[in-house]
Design an enzyme around this catalytic site. Structure first.
Site, short mmCIF file in Angstrom:
data_model
loop_
_atom_site.label_atom_id
_atom_site.label_comp_id
_atom_site.label_asym_id
_atom_site.label_seq_id
_atom_site.Cartn_x
_atom_site.Cartn_y
_atom_site.Cartn_z
N CYS A 50 0.82 -1.22 0.00
CA CYS A 50 0.00 0.00 0.00
C CYS A 50 0.86 1.27 0.00
CB CYS A 50 -0.97 -0.08 1.16
SG CYS A 50 -2.47 0.82 0.80
N HIS A 106 -3.25 -5.42 1.89
CA HIS A 106 -2.58 -5.63 3.19
C HIS A 106 -2.57 -7.10 3.60
CE1 HIS A 106 -2.26 -1.40 4.66
NE2 HIS A 106 -3.16 -1.23 3.71
N GLU A 159 -0.87 -8.53 5.76
CA GLU A 159 -0.64 -8.69 7.22
C GLU A 159 -1.95 -8.67 8.00
OE1 GLU A 159 -0.34 -6.00 5.56
OE2 GLU A 159 -0.95 -4.28 6.75
N1 GLN Z 1 -3.85 6.20 0.99
C1 GLN Z 1 -2.52 5.99 1.50
C2 GLN Z 1 -1.50 6.78 0.68
O1 GLN Z 1 -1.83 7.37 -0.28
C3 GLN Z 1 -2.17 4.52 1.49
C4 GLN Z 1 -3.13 3.77 2.37
C5 GLN Z 1 -2.54 2.55 3.01
O2 GLN Z 1 -1.33 2.38 3.14
N2 GLN Z 1 -3.41 1.70 3.52
O3 GLN Z 1 -0.37 6.82 1.03
#
Ligand code: GLN
Length: 191
Positions: free
Chosen positions: A77, A170, A172
Site C-alpha cells: 500500500c 494488506h 498482514e
Molecule cells: N492512501 C494511502 C497513501 O496514499 C495509502 C493507504 C494505506 O497504506 N493503507 O499513502
C-alpha cells in the site's frame, strides 16, 4: 535471517507478528544503522506523503534506495507508493526502485476500503488470497523489467522485479502467511 520492518509510521506491528509466526527474527527500522545485518525489509501501509517526509528527516530515504538495489524490499500500500517509479496523481518524490506507475487513493470515497479475492501467479506458484484494500492505490502501468504477479480481475495488484515486491493490499491483516512466505523465498534467493 533477520528482516527489517520500517517503523517510522504505519501498521508495522502486524507485519512483525506475521514474520514471527513464520519463525523469522525482525528489527524495527527507524534509522539507517538498523538496516545493518538485515536480509530484507518490509515497508508497511500508512501514508506515503508522511513516509517520504519522515524518511528524509531520519536519513533513511537514500539508505533505502541503496538497500533496495542490493537486498529485497516488500512494500504494501503506502510502502508500494513510496517504492514506485511515479505517482500519476500526486507530486511526491519516490524511491523509484520498481518500474510501476501508481495512482494514490484510486478507489474513491464510496469503496475506499474493501475485501476481494486476489489471484497470485508467479513462475511456478498460483494461489488465491483474500486481499484487504484500504484507501488503496492502483498500479496503472507496469514497465520494463517488472512482472505483474497478482490480479483482482483485470487489475494488477501485485508486481515484482529482481529486488522489489509490491502489493496494493494488506496481507498482514489476514492469517494467511503465503504472501509473506513468498517474500521470504525471494529474500533467500538473493542471499
Ligand atoms: N492512501 C494511502 C497513501 O496514499 C495509502 C493507504 C494505506 O497504506 N493503507 O499513502
Amino acid at each position: 535471517m533477520k528482516i527489517g520492518v520500517l517503523a517510522v509510521q504505519g501498521d508495522f506491528a502486524l507485519h512483525e507478528k506475521t514474520l514471527h509466526a513464520l519463525g523469522v527474527e525482525t528489527i524495527q527500522v527507524r534509522k539507517p544503522e538498523h538496516l545493518d545485518g538485515c536480509s530484507g525489509l518490509i515497508m508497511p501501509g500508512g501514508e506515503s506523503t508522511t513516509f517520504v517526509k519522515l524518511l528524509k528527516e531520519v536519513d533513511l530515504f537514500d539508505a533505502l534506495k541503496q538497500f533496495g538495489r542490493e537486498k529485497v524490499i516488500f512494500g504494501t500500500c503506502a510502502g508500494l507508493i513510496t517504492l514506485a517509479h511515479e505517482i500519476v496523481n500526486y507530486p511526491l518524490e519516490t524511491l523509484d526502485l520498481i518500474q510501476i506507475q501508481v495512482a494514490r487513493n484510486a478507489y474513491g470515497r464510496q469503496i475506499d476500503s474493501f475485501i476481494d479475492t486476489v489471484q497470485v501467479k508467479t513462475g511456478d506458484t498460483a494461489f488465491e488470497v483474500e486481499g484487504v484494500f484500504i484507501r488503496a492505490p492502483k498500479i496503472v502501468e507496469v514497465g520494463e523489467g517488472t512482472q505483474a504477479i497478482g490480479f483482482r480481475g483485470d487489475e494488477i495488484v501485485m508486481a515484482e522485479n529482481e529486488h522489489i515486491l509490491v502489493a496494493t493490499f494488506h496481507p498482514e491483516l489476514t492469517d494467511d502467511t503465503r504472501i509473506h512466505n513468498y517474500f521470504l523465498q525471494k529474500v533467500k534467493q538473493m542471499q
